[in-house]
Design a protein around this motif. Structure first.
Motif, short mmCIF file in Angstrom:
data_model
loop_
_atom_site.label_atom_id
_atom_site.label_comp_id
_atom_site.label_asym_id
_atom_site.label_seq_id
_atom_site.Cartn_x
_atom_site.Cartn_y
_atom_site.Cartn_z
N PHE A 81 12.03 -0.24 3.07
CA PHE A 81 12.37 -1.11 4.19
C PHE A 81 11.63 -0.60 5.41
O PHE A 81 11.13 0.54 5.43
N THR A 82 11.54 -1.43 6.44
CA THR A 82 10.72 -1.08 7.60
C THR A 82 11.50 -1.31 8.90
O THR A 82 12.62 -1.80 8.90
N ILE B 149 9.59 2.84 6.16
CA ILE B 149 8.28 2.74 6.78
C ILE B 149 8.50 2.44 8.26
O ILE B 149 9.03 1.38 8.60
N PRO B 150 8.11 3.34 9.18
CA PRO B 150 8.45 3.17 10.60
C PRO B 150 7.53 2.20 11.35
O PRO B 150 7.15 2.45 12.48
N VAL C 39 12.87 -5.59 3.62
CA VAL C 39 12.88 -4.93 2.31
C VAL C 39 11.82 -5.49 1.38
O VAL C 39 11.56 -6.70 1.35
N MET C 40 11.20 -4.62 0.61
CA MET C 40 10.40 -5.00 -0.55
C MET C 40 10.85 -4.13 -1.70
O MET C 40 11.10 -2.93 -1.53
N ALA D 106 0.83 -1.21 0.00
CA ALA D 106 0.00 0.00 0.00
C ALA D 106 0.87 1.26 0.00
O ALA D 106 0.61 2.21 -0.76
N TYR D 107 1.91 1.25 0.83
CA TYR D 107 2.81 2.40 0.89
C TYR D 107 3.53 2.59 -0.45
O TYR D 107 3.60 3.71 -0.98
N MET D 108 4.07 1.50 -0.99
CA MET D 108 4.87 1.61 -2.21
C MET D 108 4.04 2.05 -3.40
O MET D 108 4.51 2.82 -4.25
N GLN D 109 2.80 1.60 -3.46
CA GLN D 109 1.94 2.05 -4.55
C GLN D 109 1.60 3.53 -4.40
O GLN D 109 1.60 4.27 -5.38
#
Length: 246
Positions: free
Chosen positions: A118-119, A199-200, A160-161, A107-110
């Motif tokens: 990475f988170t 992403i935290p 990571v994604m 969702a974030y990456m889109q």
């Protein structure tokens, strides 16, 4: 993307490299337990002689690839070559994804049109109990983040994604690096001009245990890391200097 009013989620490939790891079933369970539904799971058996029987119950629900032993980088590359997903994530066979890991990250990456993210993550012990939450190093700005690479690896690889088209552009993991292939990939990503998005949220549990390679091979890991950092040092310093001048 939609079809007839129905939103089509992009396919995500989760790659799990496996070599003689007794925790493999927990890793697979965590991948299968994602709230995000459009996933494929590829388990790459890197020539294991132990614990492969723990994978058998999951074979109908995963893609199982066997290969001769060649190390984690070669197992990841083997999985990537068979991956169909727009996005790729990987999971060490002794770690776990939390249920919303993939859905939150996609969702974030889109939304941000990110090529890689990475988170945060948690530490857990051999029994799977969380010993430290939100364990990732925090950075005030991108310059702090980039400067961290001169001394250590600030990214947990299992958080990571990345998009598969990014891998095709910057190349696969360096199979000559048994321990720091991920760090090498991060350097190449940064120097390609690609932004790392953070992403935290703690979406992965990283297991700290006596059998982990980071502990068993610590001197070799540290030596290889120094070599990789030295190889990229001048180029990264130049890259940071150019950013400062903008």
């Amino acid at each position: 993307m939609s079809k007839g009013g129905e939103v089509i989620e992009p396919l995500v490939t989760i790659i799990i490299p496996f070599y003689n790891d007794p925790y493999i079933a927990e890793a697979i369970e965590s991948a299968l337990g994602q709230t995000y539904r459009n996933i494929e799971i590829i388990v790459v058996d890197d020539g294991s002689s132990q614990h492969a029987d723990r994978i058998y119950p999951y074979r109908p629900r995963i893609h199982y690839l066997g290969k001769a032993n060649g190390g984690t980088a070669s197992a990841l590359n083997h999985g990537i070559q068979y991956a169909s997903g727009k996005y790729i994530a990987w999971l060490s066979s002794d770690d776990k994804f939390y249920p919303t890991k993939v859905s939150e990250q996609v969702a974030y990456m889109q939304q941000q049109q990110a090529l890689i993210s990475f988170t945060n993550f948690d530490y857990m012990n051999h029994a799977g109990h969380v010993t430290q939450s939100h364990a990732a190093q925090q950075f005030l700005n991108v310059f702090e983040f980039y400067n961290a690479f001169f001394t250590y690896n600030p990214i947990n690889g299992c958080t990571v994604m990345l998009r598969q088209d990014l891998v095709k552009r910057i190349g696969l993991f360096n199979e000559k690096l048994p321990y720091t292939h991920d760090l090498d990939l991060w350097f190449r990503t940064i120097l390609s001009g690609t932004d790392f998005h953070y992403i935290p949220l703690s979406l992965t549990a990283y297991r700290w245990h006596e059998g982990m390679g980071t502990l068993r091979h610590r001197p070799a890991v540290e030596h290889e890391m120094r070599s990789v950092v030295e190889y990229y040092h001048s180029r990264l310093a130049q890259f940071i200097g150019q950013l400062i001048q903008r």
